[in-house]
Scaffold this active site. Sequence first.
Site, PDB file in Angstrom:
ATOM      1  N   LYS A 112      -5.345 -11.840 -68.356  1.00  0.00           N
ATOM      2  CA  LYS A 112      -5.624 -10.609 -69.108  1.00  0.00           C
ATOM      3  C   LYS A 112      -6.975 -10.664 -69.812  1.00  0.00           C
ATOM      4  O   LYS A 112      -7.616  -9.634 -69.996  1.00  0.00           O
ATOM      5  CB  LYS A 112      -4.495 -10.299 -70.091  1.00  0.00           C
ATOM      6  CG  LYS A 112      -3.190 -10.018 -69.349  1.00  0.00           C
ATOM      7  CD  LYS A 112      -2.309  -8.990 -69.994  1.00  0.00           C
ATOM      8  CE  LYS A 112      -1.227  -8.619 -68.998  1.00  0.00           C
ATOM      9  NZ  LYS A 112      -0.316  -7.615 -69.379  1.00  0.00           N
ATOM     10  N   LYS A 193       2.403  -8.456 -58.640  1.00  0.00           N
ATOM     11  CA  LYS A 193       3.568  -7.998 -59.390  1.00  0.00           C
ATOM     12  C   LYS A 193       3.548  -6.486 -59.641  1.00  0.00           C
ATOM     13  O   LYS A 193       2.488  -5.924 -59.915  1.00  0.00           O
ATOM     14  CB  LYS A 193       3.547  -8.738 -60.739  1.00  0.00           C
ATOM     15  CG  LYS A 193       4.681  -8.442 -61.677  1.00  0.00           C
ATOM     16  CD  LYS A 193       4.530  -9.211 -62.975  1.00  0.00           C
ATOM     17  CE  LYS A 193       3.937  -8.339 -64.047  1.00  0.00           C
ATOM     18  NZ  LYS A 193       4.245  -8.734 -65.411  1.00  0.00           N
ATOM     19  N   LYS A 196       3.583  -2.428 -65.283  1.00  0.00           N
ATOM     20  CA  LYS A 196       3.444  -1.115 -65.900  1.00  0.00           C
ATOM     21  C   LYS A 196       2.003  -0.754 -66.212  1.00  0.00           C
ATOM     22  O   LYS A 196       1.669   0.419 -66.318  1.00  0.00           O
ATOM     23  CB  LYS A 196       4.289  -0.938 -67.140  1.00  0.00           C
ATOM     24  CG  LYS A 196       4.648  -2.095 -67.972  1.00  0.00           C
ATOM     25  CD  LYS A 196       5.509  -1.561 -69.118  1.00  0.00           C
ATOM     26  CE  LYS A 196       6.450  -2.592 -69.677  1.00  0.00           C
ATOM     27  NZ  LYS A 196       5.771  -3.631 -70.427  1.00  0.00           N
TER      28      LYS A 196
HETATM   29  P1  ATP Z   1       2.154  -5.490 -68.287  1.00  0.00           P
HETATM   30  O1  ATP Z   1       1.792  -4.973 -66.961  1.00  0.00           O
HETATM   31  O2  ATP Z   1       1.633  -4.664 -69.416  1.00  0.00           O
HETATM   32  O3  ATP Z   1       1.917  -6.952 -68.445  1.00  0.00           O
HETATM   33  P2  ATP Z   1       4.856  -5.717 -67.428  1.00  0.00           P
HETATM   34  O4  ATP Z   1       5.247  -4.603 -66.526  1.00  0.00           O
HETATM   35  O5  ATP Z   1       4.575  -7.024 -66.839  1.00  0.00           O
HETATM   36  O6  ATP Z   1       3.702  -5.266 -68.393  1.00  0.00           O
HETATM   37  P3  ATP Z   1       6.300  -6.799 -69.616  1.00  0.00           P
HETATM   38  O7  ATP Z   1       6.564  -6.067 -70.863  1.00  0.00           O
HETATM   39  O8  ATP Z   1       5.269  -7.854 -69.627  1.00  0.00           O
HETATM   40  O9  ATP Z   1       6.022  -5.821 -68.427  1.00  0.00           O
HETATM   41  O10 ATP Z   1       7.643  -7.405 -69.097  1.00  0.00           O
HETATM   42  C1  ATP Z   1       8.918  -7.140 -69.602  1.00  0.00           C
HETATM   43  C2  ATP Z   1       9.905  -7.999 -68.861  1.00  0.00           C
HETATM   44  O11 ATP Z   1      10.026  -7.530 -67.531  1.00  0.00           O
HETATM   45  C3  ATP Z   1       9.499  -9.466 -68.762  1.00  0.00           C
HETATM   46  O12 ATP Z   1      10.630 -10.269 -68.868  1.00  0.00           O
HETATM   47  C4  ATP Z   1       8.898  -9.567 -67.412  1.00  0.00           C
HETATM   48  O13 ATP Z   1       8.991 -10.862 -66.885  1.00  0.00           O
HETATM   49  C5  ATP Z   1       9.763  -8.595 -66.631  1.00  0.00           C
HETATM   50  N1  ATP Z   1       9.024  -8.044 -65.508  1.00  0.00           N
HETATM   51  C6  ATP Z   1       7.912  -7.281 -65.569  1.00  0.00           C
HETATM   52  N2  ATP Z   1       7.489  -6.930 -64.353  1.00  0.00           N
HETATM   53  C7  ATP Z   1       8.367  -7.492 -63.478  1.00  0.00           C
HETATM   54  C8  ATP Z   1       8.473  -7.510 -62.067  1.00  0.00           C
HETATM   55  N3  ATP Z   1       7.607  -6.880 -61.313  1.00  0.00           N
HETATM   56  N4  ATP Z   1       9.506  -8.189 -61.511  1.00  0.00           N
HETATM   57  C9  ATP Z   1      10.412  -8.824 -62.277  1.00  0.00           C
HETATM   58  N5  ATP Z   1      10.372  -8.851 -63.615  1.00  0.00           N
HETATM   59  C10 ATP Z   1       9.369  -8.205 -64.222  1.00  0.00           C
END
Ligand code: ATP
Length: 327
Positions: A112, A193, A196
């Site tokens: 990041k 991945k 969001k």
């Molecule tokens: P950002 O993109 O802002 O980093 P994010 O979509 O990764 O956000 P987080 O808030 O970091 O979301 O994650 C919330 C939870 O969801 C965490 O436990 C993370 O591991 C899980 N998570 C996020 N994206 C995935 C994914 N694609 N597959 C499985 N688990 C996920």
Amino acid sequence: MAKLLTGLKPTGEFTLGNYIGAIAPLVQMQDAYDEVYLFVADLHALTIYQDPTELRQRIRKFIAMYIACGVDPAKTTIYLQSENPYIPAISWLLECTTQFGEASRMIQFKEKSKKNENFSVGLFTYPVLMAADILYCDTDYVPVGIDQKQHVELARDVAERFNHKYGETFRLPTPYIAKEGTKIKDLKDPTKKMSKSDENPQGVITMFDSVEQITKKIMRATTDSETQVKFDEEKKPGISNLLNIASVLSNRRIEDIETDFVGKNYGDFKKYVAELVSEKISAIQQKYQSLLESDELDKILDKGIKKSIALAQEKYLEMKEKMGIVR
Ligand code: ATP
Ligand code: LTN
């Protein structure tokens, strides 16, 4: 007295990846644990600039979404991280027990900070705040996606160091990864991945998407030039991702789904996945709408934060006392 805890940052929309990686496992396990905690990591969201008006709305949406996804407020303590003033206070005490070197090894920080030229100090200390979230209530297990495993391990190392220096204070947490390797990938670029904060919304299914949007995104998901529906993350990342999604949502084994599609084409398979996802998300959305408008949410949050503050205050005072900061 086994305990479970997890949190999500309200940055961007709540995605199918968040649901599968963090919320669905918690929902499945909430009956099996004595205490379960789920919060909105709104302080964590601030590590990267968020528009205040949007953030305000999103925090409420996340809480309603948690409950719509099946989190039961009677069993699970639900709260907003920022409403507990002891969490940042504990985080400071833990920062002084965390080594610069170990914090520097965090992969998420490296990734990041590369993307953001003017990244904040908060982006660097983020995992220590996460350690405070986890350690204050003596959590045993932390259901997270695989990308967060390293942060939970850091929390464990910091807890061990604190216990060693100042005497037994924290339970050591363990990351709980729903299914080895369940990391939902971007539909357009299945090597990364589903996230969001992604720039291309076509690759990301959010829990607020309509059936039409979901169907369109899945039907247009990147696959490969072969025709066989087979799990192979190396050679067929797109199909493997869709198989993963289908397996989790239908509670069926990947091999059984593969068997159903022997001799059929990718279009048939995608249609099946789109229907599964649409069905799941539509049912959740119906519950979500009615929750968002009720004052039930405030009652749930009031109850949750009261419990969270009581536990955190106790832990904070114990830490301070052990560290020698008393009158
Ligand atoms: P950002 O993109 O802002 O980093 P994010 O979509 O990764 O956000 P987080 O808030 O970091 O979301 O994650 C919330 C939870 O969801 C965490 O436990 C993370 O591991 C899980 N998570 C996020 N994206 C995935 C994914 N694609 N597959 C499985 N688990 C996920
Ligand atoms: N860092 C996590 C969100 C998060 C969290 C936590 C998860 C903050 N505190 C404590 C589990 C336990 C993320 O980005 N997904």
